[in-house]
Design a protein around this motif. Sequence first.
Motif, PDB file in Angstrom:
ATOM      1  N   ALA A  68      17.108  11.613  -4.249  1.00  0.00           N
ATOM      2  CA  ALA A  68      16.172  10.893  -5.113  1.00  0.00           C
ATOM      3  C   ALA A  68      14.726  11.159  -4.723  1.00  0.00           C
ATOM      4  N   LEU A  69      14.469  11.272  -3.424  1.00  0.00           N
ATOM      5  CA  LEU A  69      13.102  11.469  -2.941  1.00  0.00           C
ATOM      6  C   LEU A  69      12.796  12.933  -2.662  1.00  0.00           C
ATOM      7  N   ASN A  70      13.755  13.787  -3.009  1.00  0.00           N
ATOM      8  CA  ASN A  70      13.565  15.228  -2.808  1.00  0.00           C
ATOM      9  C   ASN A  70      13.269  15.557  -1.351  1.00  0.00           C
ATOM     10  N   LEU A  71      13.988  14.876  -0.446  1.00  0.00           N
ATOM     11  CA  LEU A  71      13.853  15.127   0.983  1.00  0.00           C
ATOM     12  C   LEU A  71      14.963  16.060   1.416  1.00  0.00           C
ATOM     13  N   LYS A  95       0.810  -1.214   0.000  1.00  0.00           N
ATOM     14  CA  LYS A  95       0.000   0.000   0.000  1.00  0.00           C
ATOM     15  C   LYS A  95       0.846   1.267   0.000  1.00  0.00           C
ATOM     16  N   VAL A  96       2.159   1.111   0.151  1.00  0.00           N
ATOM     17  CA  VAL A  96       3.065   2.259   0.197  1.00  0.00           C
ATOM     18  C   VAL A  96       3.395   2.721  -1.219  1.00  0.00           C
ATOM     19  N   ASP A  97       3.450   4.018  -1.419  1.00  0.00           N
ATOM     20  CA  ASP A  97       3.874   4.583  -2.705  1.00  0.00           C
ATOM     21  C   ASP A  97       5.272   4.054  -3.024  1.00  0.00           C
ATOM     22  N   PRO A  98       5.463   3.360  -4.157  1.00  0.00           N
ATOM     23  CA  PRO A  98       6.777   2.797  -4.498  1.00  0.00           C
ATOM     24  C   PRO A  98       7.902   3.828  -4.490  1.00  0.00           C
ATOM     25  N   LYS A  99       7.547   5.099  -4.711  1.00  0.00           N
ATOM     26  CA  LYS A  99       8.564   6.146  -4.712  1.00  0.00           C
ATOM     27  C   LYS A  99       9.179   6.350  -3.334  1.00  0.00           C
ATOM     28  N   LYS A 100       8.462   5.908  -2.298  1.00  0.00           N
ATOM     29  CA  LYS A 100       8.972   6.057  -0.931  1.00  0.00           C
ATOM     30  C   LYS A 100       9.785   4.853  -0.473  1.00  0.00           C
ATOM     31  N   ILE A 101       9.799   3.813  -1.296  1.00  0.00           N
ATOM     32  CA  ILE A 101      10.485   2.575  -0.915  1.00  0.00           C
ATOM     33  C   ILE A 101      11.885   2.540  -1.532  1.00  0.00           C
ATOM     34  N   GLU A 119      18.974 -12.451  -4.631  1.00  0.00           N
ATOM     35  CA  GLU A 119      18.094 -12.670  -5.787  1.00  0.00           C
ATOM     36  C   GLU A 119      16.640 -12.492  -5.380  1.00  0.00           C
ATOM     37  N   TYR A 120      16.284 -13.018  -4.214  1.00  0.00           N
ATOM     38  CA  TYR A 120      14.918 -12.866  -3.698  1.00  0.00           C
ATOM     39  C   TYR A 120      14.588 -11.393  -3.508  1.00  0.00           C
ATOM     40  N   ALA A 121      15.530 -10.647  -2.909  1.00  0.00           N
ATOM     41  CA  ALA A 121      15.301  -9.222  -2.664  1.00  0.00           C
ATOM     42  C   ALA A 121      15.146  -8.454  -3.967  1.00  0.00           C
ATOM     43  N   ASN A 122      16.001  -8.733  -4.924  1.00  0.00           N
ATOM     44  CA  ASN A 122      15.935  -8.008  -6.199  1.00  0.00           C
ATOM     45  C   ASN A 122      14.640  -8.295  -6.966  1.00  0.00           C
ATOM     46  N   LYS A 123      14.124  -9.513  -6.853  1.00  0.00           N
ATOM     47  CA  LYS A 123      12.846  -9.839  -7.499  1.00  0.00           C
ATOM     48  C   LYS A 123      11.709  -9.057  -6.839  1.00  0.00           C
ATOM     49  N   LEU A 124      11.786  -8.931  -5.510  1.00  0.00           N
ATOM     50  CA  LEU A 124      10.774  -8.167  -4.784  1.00  0.00           C
ATOM     51  C   LEU A 124      10.827  -6.696  -5.183  1.00  0.00           C
ATOM     52  N   TYR A 125      12.037  -6.153  -5.290  1.00  0.00           N
ATOM     53  CA  TYR A 125      12.186  -4.746  -5.674  1.00  0.00           C
ATOM     54  C   TYR A 125      11.574  -4.491  -7.045  1.00  0.00           C
ATOM     55  N   MET A 156      13.087   2.090  -6.088  1.00  0.00           N
ATOM     56  CA  MET A 156      14.481   2.418  -6.359  1.00  0.00           C
ATOM     57  C   MET A 156      15.385   1.419  -5.636  1.00  0.00           C
ATOM     58  N   VAL A 157      16.496   1.042  -6.278  1.00  0.00           N
ATOM     59  CA  VAL A 157      17.445   0.096  -5.690  1.00  0.00           C
ATOM     60  C   VAL A 157      18.810   0.759  -5.574  1.00  0.00           C
ATOM     61  N   ILE A 158      19.434   0.605  -4.412  1.00  0.00           N
ATOM     62  CA  ILE A 158      20.773   1.162  -4.183  1.00  0.00           C
ATOM     63  C   ILE A 158      21.695   0.045  -3.722  1.00  0.00           C
TER      64      ILE A 158
END
Length: 278
Positions: free
Chosen positions: A266-269, A189-195, A235-241, A247-249
């Motif tokens: 990236a998030l303009n914070l 339910k979270v905006d993907p831009k915040k993840i 691999e599990y984490a990257n599939k979830l992302y 965004m992935v770092i």
Amino acid sequence: MAIQQKVILYLISDSVGETAFNLAQAAMAQFPDIKPIYCRFPFVHTQEKLMRVLEQAKSDHAIVLHTLATEGLSEIIANYAEQNGLVQIDYIGPLISEVAHRTGLKQSHEAGAVHHLNEKYFDRISAMEFAVMYDDGKDPKGFLEADVVLLGVSRTSKTPLSLFLANRNIKVANLPLVPQAHIPDELWKVDPKKIIGLTNDPTVLNNIRRERMIAYGLNPDTTYSNMDQIREELEYANKLYKKLGCMVINVAHRSIEETATIIMEALNLEDYDYKTSK
């Protein structure tokens, strides 16, 4: 010239003294072969107390570093140092003088003014409490209230990053990722831009996990540090992302500060310190 391994630093402040200590540490980090001795003297408000510290510094042949705002105290140090061959460094006096000269204003001479308990200070404390409350996925409801949600397998710097960002007035929740573990419904339910998905290089992560086990006095060669297991987790984490579209770092070879800066940009914070100056 003989190398002197012993360096004694006297840090004098009329407040808590964190500024002098942090600056001293930053400078001494340039000399990794030296283990400096830090002698901290906070809340020095009177001439009598200051003179006792200076006499002791002279006896120890110490370098005196100070961040004194109380009227007259920095001048006392300067005069004493000149008369007694003591090295003293005024961290804030020259800047204060220059600002006063340019603006025509007088300084407040208020000790610890930077630590005012204003609204933004309490906001920052609230952000720190938020990061602790919603660390390691303790309560998925935090994902919906957070400014940033950090995801990552074990040892990808989720908690240190959460606290670093919280210190900049940013509310952060994080979730450790383990293959086959349940993903909380709140996350979707979270905006993907915040993840932010954190990843790492398998070899780097292997070394980090092995060192962690050694630090605990445990066998470093376990499933936790097994390369096949690490690759499976990543691999599990990257599939979830990819499913989340976040965004992935890659935090390999990146400091906490560098990763935090990437996230904020990236998030303009805005950085907390920047916001307080606006």
